[in-house]
Scaffold this motif. Structure first.
Motif, PDB file in Angstrom:
ATOM      1  N   GLY A  16       8.948  -3.300   7.479  1.00  0.00           N
ATOM      2  CA  GLY A  16       8.613  -4.032   6.319  1.00  0.00           C
ATOM      3  C   GLY A  16       7.950  -3.289   5.361  1.00  0.00           C
ATOM      4  O   GLY A  16       7.220  -3.734   4.365  1.00  0.00           O
ATOM      5  N   SER A  17       7.574  -1.759   5.748  1.00  0.00           N
ATOM      6  CA  SER A  17       6.787  -1.010   4.737  1.00  0.00           C
ATOM      7  C   SER A  17       5.437  -1.410   4.599  1.00  0.00           C
ATOM      8  O   SER A  17       5.029  -2.175   5.655  1.00  0.00           O
ATOM      9  N   TYR A  18       4.955  -1.783   3.460  1.00  0.00           N
ATOM     10  CA  TYR A  18       3.570  -2.122   3.224  1.00  0.00           C
ATOM     11  C   TYR A  18       3.304  -3.484   3.143  1.00  0.00           C
ATOM     12  O   TYR A  18       2.205  -4.188   2.891  1.00  0.00           O
ATOM     13  N   LYS A  19       4.489  -4.320   3.109  1.00  0.00           N
ATOM     14  CA  LYS A  19       4.511  -5.669   2.748  1.00  0.00           C
ATOM     15  C   LYS A  19       4.259  -6.559   3.859  1.00  0.00           C
ATOM     16  O   LYS A  19       4.717  -6.552   4.967  1.00  0.00           O
ATOM     17  N   PRO A  20       3.005  -7.502   3.906  1.00  0.00           N
ATOM     18  CA  PRO A  20       2.690  -8.376   5.047  1.00  0.00           C
ATOM     19  C   PRO A  20       3.870  -9.428   4.977  1.00  0.00           C
ATOM     20  O   PRO A  20       4.520 -10.024   4.201  1.00  0.00           O
ATOM     21  N   ALA A  25      -5.875  -8.675  -4.167  1.00  0.00           N
ATOM     22  CA  ALA A  25      -6.084  -8.487  -2.751  1.00  0.00           C
ATOM     23  C   ALA A  25      -5.510  -7.400  -1.993  1.00  0.00           C
ATOM     24  O   ALA A  25      -5.865  -6.814  -1.094  1.00  0.00           O
ATOM     25  N   ILE A  26      -4.448  -7.179  -2.927  1.00  0.00           N
ATOM     26  CA  ILE A  26      -3.482  -5.988  -2.282  1.00  0.00           C
ATOM     27  C   ILE A  26      -3.305  -4.702  -3.394  1.00  0.00           C
ATOM     28  O   ILE A  26      -2.770  -4.059  -2.929  1.00  0.00           O
ATOM     29  N   GLY A  27      -4.355  -4.609  -4.293  1.00  0.00           N
ATOM     30  CA  GLY A  27      -4.459  -3.551  -5.072  1.00  0.00           C
ATOM     31  C   GLY A  27      -4.355  -4.046  -6.512  1.00  0.00           C
ATOM     32  O   GLY A  27      -4.242  -5.090  -6.838  1.00  0.00           O
ATOM     33  N   PRO A  28      -4.516  -2.996  -7.540  1.00  0.00           N
ATOM     34  CA  PRO A  28      -4.595  -3.329  -8.663  1.00  0.00           C
ATOM     35  C   PRO A  28      -3.432  -3.233  -9.611  1.00  0.00           C
ATOM     36  O   PRO A  28      -2.465  -2.412  -9.332  1.00  0.00           O
ATOM     37  N   VAL A  59       9.574  -1.376  -8.180  1.00  0.00           N
ATOM     38  CA  VAL A  59      10.069  -3.135  -8.309  1.00  0.00           C
ATOM     39  C   VAL A  59       9.464  -3.717  -7.119  1.00  0.00           C
ATOM     40  O   VAL A  59       8.988  -4.853  -7.326  1.00  0.00           O
ATOM     41  N   GLU A  60       9.472  -3.141  -5.958  1.00  0.00           N
ATOM     42  CA  GLU A  60       8.972  -3.890  -4.898  1.00  0.00           C
ATOM     43  C   GLU A  60       7.471  -3.914  -4.720  1.00  0.00           C
ATOM     44  O   GLU A  60       6.869  -5.171  -4.579  1.00  0.00           O
TER      45      GLU A  60
END
Length: 231
Positions: free
Chosen positions: A42-46, A140-143, A169-170
């Protein structure tokens, strides 16, 4: 930051409900209090997460949970909404804590950074009545590059790229999912802005209700294009 690799199940309860069945996962507890649940994909997505402000408490499992093999239960409660993320842990394989220090932040390349500055100054390019809230709105996951409000006062999150592709887009989708959990911001709509947007990225963005905006970098800088003039 605390990193835990554990066999666990995860339940989210609140404005929405979600269940992750028993599996081995990476649990990330950040210094700001947020908890992210990752799989090896899922790449970087939790898979699920709880954003701050929230509190984490470790509680003893009840008899039924013990009978099912649960050794400890993490209860993460959002301070403002009372949403809860419950992590039922059966076995921990790794548990480590690391001090990452103060992060200097993301350093964008010159063009993207300048695009962000110019769009903040020319926020009307998003549409009539739009106003700037701030640049680099931290989540919490970046700006988020730009947080604005439209003419009705609704929140608008803007992701800026030189060339807009599916990954961008993701990234914006991930921000929107998180920001729409915040009752002080929701509902939040998205704008994917770039000098050039690939067709596949435009299709994906529009399918997710994200508006696309093509930016003319030279025009925003006030550069006169002599080729476009008759005289």
């Amino acid at each position: 930051m605390r990193l835990v690799i554990a066999t666990c199940s995860v339940d989210y309860a609140g404005r929405l409900t979600a269940h992750l069945p028993l599996a081995k996962r990476l649990l990330v507890v950040k210094g700001d209090g947020s908890l992210l649940v990752h799989s090896d994909g899922g790449s970087y997505k939790p898979l699920n997460w709880m954003s701050p402000p929230c509190t984490l408490s470790i509680i003893e499992p009840d008899e039924d949970q013990r009978a099912a093999g649960v050794t400890e239960v993490w209860k993460v409660t959002h301070t403002k909404t009372a949403d809860m993320l419950i992590v039922s842990i059966r076995e921990i394989e790794l548990d480590s804590t690391h001090d990452l220090g103060i992060d200097p932040g993301l350093q964008k390349d010159g063009v993207e950074a300048h695009l962000q500055k110019l769009l903040a100054e020319q926020i009307h390019l998003l549409g009539d009545g739009h106003t700037l809230v701030r640049r680099e709105y931290m989540t919490a996951i970046g700006p988020v590059d730009i947080l604005a409000r439209d003419a009705s006062g609704a929140s608008v999150a803007v992701e800026l790229k030189r060339r807009g592709d599916i990954d961008g887009v993701e990234q914006l989708t991930r921000y929107l999912e998180l920001m729409n959990r915040d009752p002080l911001l929701a509902p939040v709509t998205g704008v994917f802005a770039a000098q050039e947007i690939k067709p596949q990225a435009r299709t994906l963005a529009e399918d997710r209700g994200i508006r696309c905006l093509v930016l003319d970098y030279d025009a925003m800088r006030g550069i006169d294009d002599g080729k476009a003039r008759l005289f």
